[in-house]
Design an enzyme around this catalytic site. Structure first.
Site, PDB file in Angstrom:
ATOM      1  N   LYS A 177      55.497  42.694  71.547  1.00 51.89           N
ATOM      2  CA  LYS A 177      55.920  41.564  70.718  1.00 51.89           C
ATOM      3  C   LYS A 177      55.806  41.953  69.250  1.00 51.89           C
ATOM      4  CE  LYS A 177      54.678  37.316  71.680  1.00 51.89           C
ATOM      5  NZ  LYS A 177      53.750  36.210  72.074  1.00 51.89           N
TER       6      LYS A 177
HETATM    7  O1  LIG Z   1      52.473  27.385  67.716  1.00 48.85           O
HETATM    8  P1  LIG Z   1      51.603  28.078  68.701  1.00 48.85           P
HETATM    9  O2  LIG Z   1      51.175  27.157  69.801  1.00 48.85           O
HETATM   10  O3  LIG Z   1      50.496  28.813  68.073  1.00 48.85           O
HETATM   11  O4  LIG Z   1      52.509  29.116  69.451  1.00 48.85           O
HETATM   12  C1  LIG Z   1      52.952  30.313  68.926  1.00 48.85           C
HETATM   13  C2  LIG Z   1      53.764  31.036  69.974  1.00 48.85           C
HETATM   14  O5  LIG Z   1      54.008  32.322  69.619  1.00 48.85           O
HETATM   15  C3  LIG Z   1      54.058  33.179  70.733  1.00 48.85           C
HETATM   16  O6  LIG Z   1      53.196  34.232  70.403  1.00 48.85           O
HETATM   17  C4  LIG Z   1      55.457  33.638  70.967  1.00 48.85           C
HETATM   18  O7  LIG Z   1      55.617  34.309  72.150  1.00 48.85           O
HETATM   19  C5  LIG Z   1      53.574  32.419  71.923  1.00 48.85           C
HETATM   20  O8  LIG Z   1      52.686  33.187  72.657  1.00 48.85           O
HETATM   21  C6  LIG Z   1      53.131  31.100  71.326  1.00 48.85           C
HETATM   22  O9  LIG Z   1      53.674  30.074  72.095  1.00 48.85           O
END
Ligand SMILES: O=P(O)(O)OC[C@H]1O[C@](O)(CO)[C@@H](O)[C@@H]1O
Length: 226
Positions: A87
């Site tokens: 990622k």
């Molecule tokens: O706003 P949040 O709940 O911190 O989510 C950030 C998002 O970013 C991510 O890293 C994208 O994959 C997820 O794991 C997560 O849902």
């Protein structure tokens, strides 16, 4: 349509792995922080062992410069296997790293996406998944649904392979909206998924079936003992 578990918690993954038809697990540094200072490689390997080889595991880089991101990507696959999705936030440095890593056949999930432009660059760079931040967009008055619809249109119109894994959800209404707008996948905290099955109306319907059945066949009766 795919559901992923947005968690790094081993017991949560174990609990829900046999309940929900999920396609993978996504993590990021904030999610992993919740597990404390664990041995990160052992921890991520354990997640891989629980979910098995068929499901995807998405692990986010922790550095900002493209050269470091690239080195981290090599280390992640060396520790966790080549099938791991790396990622990478879509920034100038991140995009540079994504383009390079795609030439080396890495699996890439482009993340931290708030705008159409960010996602489009990642699609053009060949990212396997793009992760638009649904709730975080809504928090700053960006139309998350319009952004996801845009990505869906671009992917179809230009015959791209990239999948949209919508992320950052605070309720199931947002998840359903993301799918309606064309997201292929949604990554959700499994406890949010579990809550969606705990509605009083669902339990009420089940109680009524039981009551009707037992009023005829007696308390505790089931197909097993009739
Ligand atoms: O706003 P949040 O709940 O911190 O989510 C950030 C998002 O970013 C991510 O890293 C994208 O994959 C997820 O794991 C997560 O849902």
């Amino acid at each position: 349509m795919e559901l992923m578990f947005d968690t790094g918690n081993i017991s949560q993954i174990k609990t829900y792995a046999n309940v929900f038809p999920f396609s993978g697990v996504t993590t990021n540094p904030s999610i992993l922080k919740k597990e404390g200072k664990v041995n990160i490689w052992d921890h991520l390997r354990e997640i891989r062992n629980i979910i098995g080889p068929e499901k995807s595991l998405h692990v986010q880089v922790t550095t900002d410069r493209s050269d470091e991101i690239i080195k981290e990507a090599y280390k992640i696959v060396q520790q966790l296997g080549k099938e791991t999705y790396i990622k990478i936030p879509v920034t100038i440095e991140g995009l540079q790293a994504i383009q390079f890593l795609k030439t080396e056949d890495f699996h890439i999930t482009a993340t931290a996406i708030y705008t159409m432009a960010q996602g489009d660059y990642a699609i053009l760079a060949g990212a396997d998944y793009i992760a638009p931040y649904f709730n975080r967009m809504e928090n700053i008055n960006i139309d998350a649904k319009a952004v996801i619809r845009h990505f869906s249109h671009v992917i179809q119109a230009f015959h791209k392979e990239t999948k949209i894994v919508a992320a950052s959800f605070k309720n199931m209404g947002q998840v359903m909206s993301a799918f309606e707008c064309g997201a292929h996948s949604a990554t959700v905290d499994p406890s949010l998924l579990a809550d969606s099955l705990k509605m009083p109306a669902i339990q009420g319907a089940i109680d009524r079936f039981k009551e009707d059945w037992e009023s005829v066949y007696g308390k505790g009766a089931s197909f097993l003992n009739l």
